[in-house]
Design an enzyme around this catalytic site. Structure first.
Site, PDB file in Angstrom:
ATOM      1  N   ASP A 459      -2.224   6.627  -4.869  1.00  0.00           N
ATOM      2  CA  ASP A 459      -2.633   5.311  -4.356  1.00  0.00           C
ATOM      3  C   ASP A 459      -2.185   5.089  -2.916  1.00  0.00           C
ATOM      4  O   ASP A 459      -2.850   4.366  -2.166  1.00  0.00           O
ATOM      5  CB  ASP A 459      -2.165   4.172  -5.267  1.00  0.00           C
ATOM      6  CG  ASP A 459      -0.693   4.202  -5.576  1.00  0.00           C
ATOM      7  OD1 ASP A 459       0.004   5.098  -5.077  1.00  0.00           O
ATOM      8  OD2 ASP A 459      -0.234   3.316  -6.324  1.00  0.00           O
TER       9      ASP A 459
HETATM   10  C1  LAN Z   1       7.946   4.019  -6.458  1.00  0.00           C
HETATM   11  C2  LAN Z   1       7.558   3.148  -5.348  1.00  0.00           C
HETATM   12  C3  LAN Z   1       6.105   3.100  -5.038  1.00  0.00           C
HETATM   13  C4  LAN Z   1       5.241   3.310  -6.257  1.00  0.00           C
HETATM   14  C5  LAN Z   1       3.774   2.897  -6.053  1.00  0.00           C
HETATM   15  C6  LAN Z   1       3.101   3.539  -4.870  1.00  0.00           C
HETATM   16  C7  LAN Z   1       3.701   1.374  -5.830  1.00  0.00           C
HETATM   17  C8  LAN Z   1       3.034   3.213  -7.335  1.00  0.00           C
HETATM   18  O1  LAN Z   1       1.728   2.722  -7.300  1.00  0.00           O
HETATM   19  C9  LAN Z   1       3.150   4.678  -7.696  1.00  0.00           C
HETATM   20  C10 LAN Z   1       4.608   5.056  -7.923  1.00  0.00           C
HETATM   21  C11 LAN Z   1       5.531   4.747  -6.745  1.00  0.00           C
HETATM   22  C12 LAN Z   1       5.348   5.814  -5.705  1.00  0.00           C
HETATM   23  C13 LAN Z   1       7.009   4.800  -7.140  1.00  0.00           C
HETATM   24  C14 LAN Z   1       7.484   5.756  -8.160  1.00  0.00           C
HETATM   25  C15 LAN Z   1       8.935   5.615  -8.630  1.00  0.00           C
HETATM   26  C16 LAN Z   1       9.886   5.212  -7.518  1.00  0.00           C
HETATM   27  C17 LAN Z   1       9.873   6.277  -6.458  1.00  0.00           C
HETATM   28  C18 LAN Z   1       9.366   3.880  -6.949  1.00  0.00           C
HETATM   29  C19 LAN Z   1       9.302   2.743  -7.947  1.00  0.00           C
HETATM   30  C20 LAN Z   1      10.471   3.523  -5.988  1.00  0.00           C
HETATM   31  C21 LAN Z   1      11.769   3.976  -6.689  1.00  0.00           C
HETATM   32  C22 LAN Z   1      11.341   4.874  -7.870  1.00  0.00           C
HETATM   33  C23 LAN Z   1      12.325   6.034  -8.080  1.00  0.00           C
HETATM   34  C24 LAN Z   1      11.987   6.767  -9.336  1.00  0.00           C
HETATM   35  C25 LAN Z   1      13.752   5.471  -8.099  1.00  0.00           C
HETATM   36  C26 LAN Z   1      14.812   6.449  -8.410  1.00  0.00           C
HETATM   37  C27 LAN Z   1      15.120   6.392  -9.829  1.00  0.00           C
HETATM   38  C28 LAN Z   1      14.883   7.371 -10.696  1.00  0.00           C
HETATM   39  C29 LAN Z   1      14.621   7.014 -12.101  1.00  0.00           C
HETATM   40  C30 LAN Z   1      14.863   8.790 -10.307  1.00  0.00           C
END
Ligand code: LAN
Length: 732
Positions: A459
């Protein structure tokens, strides 16, 4: 105990905790969006303090007065949108993107602080002061503990790790903050009931014994690549976290015991450390913490691995595992410029590189240099962010908004648009990843945060591509990205579409689904759901449909395949709608978020309230949930419980999402939308801004995360769309 709204003023202030001079913080950046908060010393940096006055965005992010003027009162939605944009524009950095404090998760600081402590790297004094302030200010107002995220109830996970952070940073055990937190921790049974990720950090700090952790065998990486459970088939975050964890676990890394750690060993538990039979607590997890309990399959597998480890693991195998893991971490470091995919793997990788290559190694030093990318200063203190920022994602939506509402054409916003466009141009990936890293092509794509971080998400590429194409229609944009450089992004998007039977046509986050969902049975993290493999996500599918539809109308490149991909994805989106008309959101809270994206994707195919039963149902779902005051308010509990839960107060961000969805759908009862728009206007301040309300985002079903800029561009978009669509009537 659920969390009451915070009592102001900040607890850190009431307790008289030391604080740094907020006027001395500066935010440094570069053209690819690196964010680094730097503290200038009143004496040694006197010159620079004078030479480089604080910018508006710095003052805003620090919670200082930002001398932005009061604007003429808006009587209609268009003026309200422009006032909002006038404020938001001032928060843009010179390099074209927007910064924010991407907080929420409360289990990240432990990694950063543990690495500093373990490696005896001094923790910068201004950080130390401000991290203590942040943890003090986010402690539960009644019981003093911390949860998985900043709005959560207290849990053993959050309370154990943040208690340790405070103690390692020098807070005494009888300080009111630590004393209350410890009491709560003991009431919850003490740290023996912490989930696996806490146990691992604590074991590395010599505060927990490795026998008490469920096995994290790096040996899984030695399975043949085709094996369905091979780690390369796991969700990227899970595999990148368990990779260094496997090293730390297998090598049994342990900090040298010192008086502070010895004291902590006694503080964290309800009985003396030496009396705890850790092996017996391997599967102990506090029920308060558990979101995804162990399955019997996992428990049996873990017991078998423990036995095998003790009796059947020759040294050559251990050595081989170590080599394989280190080799993969090196590739990750190269491909992400030492940032890694996220903050947890970042800290773990830093520890592994220290253990493997030593304190003076280039790798460890590069990691240390990157710590600033995650540490963000805010009005409440300093925290570690969920990623190294939200740069490309925020910029894409900001640009789209300005184009959608026609503001991009106004002279006063042209500079903002140009700078944002330049940033997206600088953020496009120009090379692929290291061979053998199990990574997909990324050339031509966009990240969520920065080019350096190196990961594309379906996305993020799609929304950035749409933003770039929209902006490049404007006559004043000169050096646009040529179509040939957009094509590789389309190639990647097409390659990411899932083709499996239950997910056909959908898009996941970073990669195609590589492993079977049954792997969730061995999800060992206890506190997160849906982490083992990629899943089909409705919002990711929506965004790709939106981006590809925009591209379809712009270019003939791979036209038939693009049309087919959209068609398949639309079928998936429709099939995901619940019978009550809602779509479950995995990355934003929750049904209002996903509803907006889904309706936008369908509207791009010419569907609306009149001609589409899906849109009709989606609108009824939203309209039914409008509150008395005209707004919408959705609680984060929706994400956990997979059913719509109302917030105690209406939220501007949910209201904007619902209004945008209803407008895109051509919902016939305009009064419903007008009431929502009026609510947005009533909450706008005289300088055009909106204040922060509840948390907006989520991941892994249970952990919430902040998207502070949503309250700007989605609100501005809703107001501007309303004005354009309904003739901009006077509303107040
Ligand atoms: C994110 C942030 C952005 C998010 C979107 C683009 C909004 C979504 O549409 C797809 C998934 C994604 C990229 C995403 C995946 C998981 C993340 C990276 C996070 C929520 C930000 C933090 C999270 C990450 C896993 C945090 C670290 C914790 C762990 C469990 C490893």
């Amino acid at each position: 105990m659920s969390r009451p709204t915070r009592i102001s003023p900040l607890l850190s202030e009431r307790l008289g905790l030391p604080r740094t001079e907020r006027e001395n913080w500066r935010l440094d950046t570069d053209t690819v969006g690196r964010l680094q908060w730097r503290y200038l010393d009143a004496d040694s940096d006197k010159e620079e303090l004078k030479r480089r006055p604080q910018r508006t965005y710095e003052k805003y992010l620090l919670g200082l007065d930002n001398d932005l003027p009061e604007l003429p009162r808006a009587e209609n939605a268009y003026d309200a949108a422009l006032n909002g944009l006038r404020f938001f524009k001032e928060l843009q950095l010179d390099e074209g993107f927007w910064a924010c404090r991407y907080g929420g998760p409360m289990f990240l600081l432990i990694g950063m602080v543990a690495v500093h402590y373990y490696t005896k790297t001094p923790f910068p004094e201004p950080w130390r002061i401000e991290v203590i302030r942040y943890l003090t200010n986010t402690a539960h107002p009644v019981d003093g503990g911390w949860g998985l995220h900043s709005e959560d109830k207290s849990t053993v996970f959050g309370t154990s790790v943040n208690y340790v952070v405070l103690r390692l940073l020098g807070v005494e055990p009888d300080h009111p903050v630590t004393a209350l937190a410890r009491k709560t921790l003991h009431k919850m049974g003490g740290t023996v009931g912490a989930p696996q990720w806490a146990k691992l950090w604590l074991a590395a700090l010599n505060l927990y014994e490795y026998e008490g952790i469920n096995p994290i065998p790096p040996d899984a990486w030695l399975l043949p690549d085709w094996f369905p459970a091979h780690p390369s088939k796991w969700w990227i975050h899970t595999r990148q976290v368990y990779l260094p964890m496997g090293y730390i676990y297998s090598e049994r890394l342990k900090a040298t015991l010192d008086p502070l750690l010895t004291s902590l060993r006694e503080e964290l538990y309800t009985c003396p450390y030496k009396d705890i039979d850790f092996a017996k607590h391997r599967t102990t997890v506090s029920p308060i913490d558990v979101y995804y309990p162990h399955t019997t399959v996992l428990n049996v597998m873990n017991s078998a691995i423990v036995l095998a480890q003790n009796y059947l693991r020759p040294n050559w195998l251990k050595r081989k595992c170590r080599e394989t893991v280190v080799n993969l971490i090196r590739k990750e470091n190269t491909d992400t410029k030492y940032l890694s995919v996220g903050p947890v793997s970042f800290a773990l990788n830093a520890l592994v590189m220290f253990a493997e290559e030593g304190p003076d190694s280039v790798a460890f030093k590069r990691h240390l240099d990157r710590t600033t990318d995650f540490m963000v200063m805010s009005s409440d203190g300093m925290l570690m962010m969920g990623t190294n920022g939200v740069q490309a994602w925020d910029t894409s939506f900001a640009l789209q908004t300005m184009c959608t509402i026609g503001a991009a054409e106004l002279p006063e916003f042209q500079e903002t648009v140009k700078k944002g466009h330049k940033f997206l141009k600088n953020s496009q990936f120009t090379e692929n990843c290291s061979p053998g890293s199990y990574r997909d092509p990324r050339l031509g794509c966009w990240p969520f945060s920065t080019k350096d971080q190196g990961y594309t998400v379906s996305d993020c590429t799609s929304e950035a591509m749409k933003a770039v194409l929209m902006v490049q229609n404007l006559p004043y944009i000169e050096a646009g990205i040529p179509d040939e450089k957009i094509y590789p992004a389309v190639d990647v998007l097409l390659s990411l579409q899932n083709r499996g039977s239950f997910s056909f046509g959908s898009f996941s986050s970073y990669e195609q689904i590589r492993g079977p969902p049954i792997l969730e049975w061995i999800n060992p993290a206890e506190v997160f759901g849906n982490i083992m493999v990629e899943y089909p996500y409705v919002e990711c599918s929506d965004s790709v449909v939106i981006g590809l539809s925009y591209f379809r109308d712009h270019s003939d490149y791979r036209h038939a395949e693009v049309v087919q991909a959209i068609d398949d994805a639309v079928k998936f989106i429709k099939s995901e709608q619940d019978s009550n008309g809602g779509w479950y959101g995995s990355w934003g809270i929750c049904y209002t978020y996903a509803g907006m994206f889904a309706i936008e994707a369908l509207s791009y195919q010419g569907e609306n309230y009149e001609n589409s039963e899906w849109i009709r149902k989606g609108c009824h779902f939203l309209a039914k949930r409008q509150e008395e005051d005209g707004g919408w308010g959705e609680s984060y509990r929706s994400c956990e419980t997979v059913t719509y839960v109302s917030h105690e107060q209406t939220q501007v961000v949910n209201t904007a999402w619902a209004c945008i969805a209803l407008m895109l759908a051509d919902y016939p009862d305009v009064e419903v939308i007008t009431r929502g728009i009026k609510l947005l206007m009533s909450r706008q301040k005289a300088n055009g801004e909106w204040l922060q309300e509840g948390i907006e985002g989520v991941f892994n079903r249970s952990c919430m995360i902040e998207y502070p800029n949503y309250k700007f561009y989605f609100l501005i978009k809703a107001l501007g769309m309303y004005a354009k669509k309904y003739g901009n009537p006077k509303l107040c």
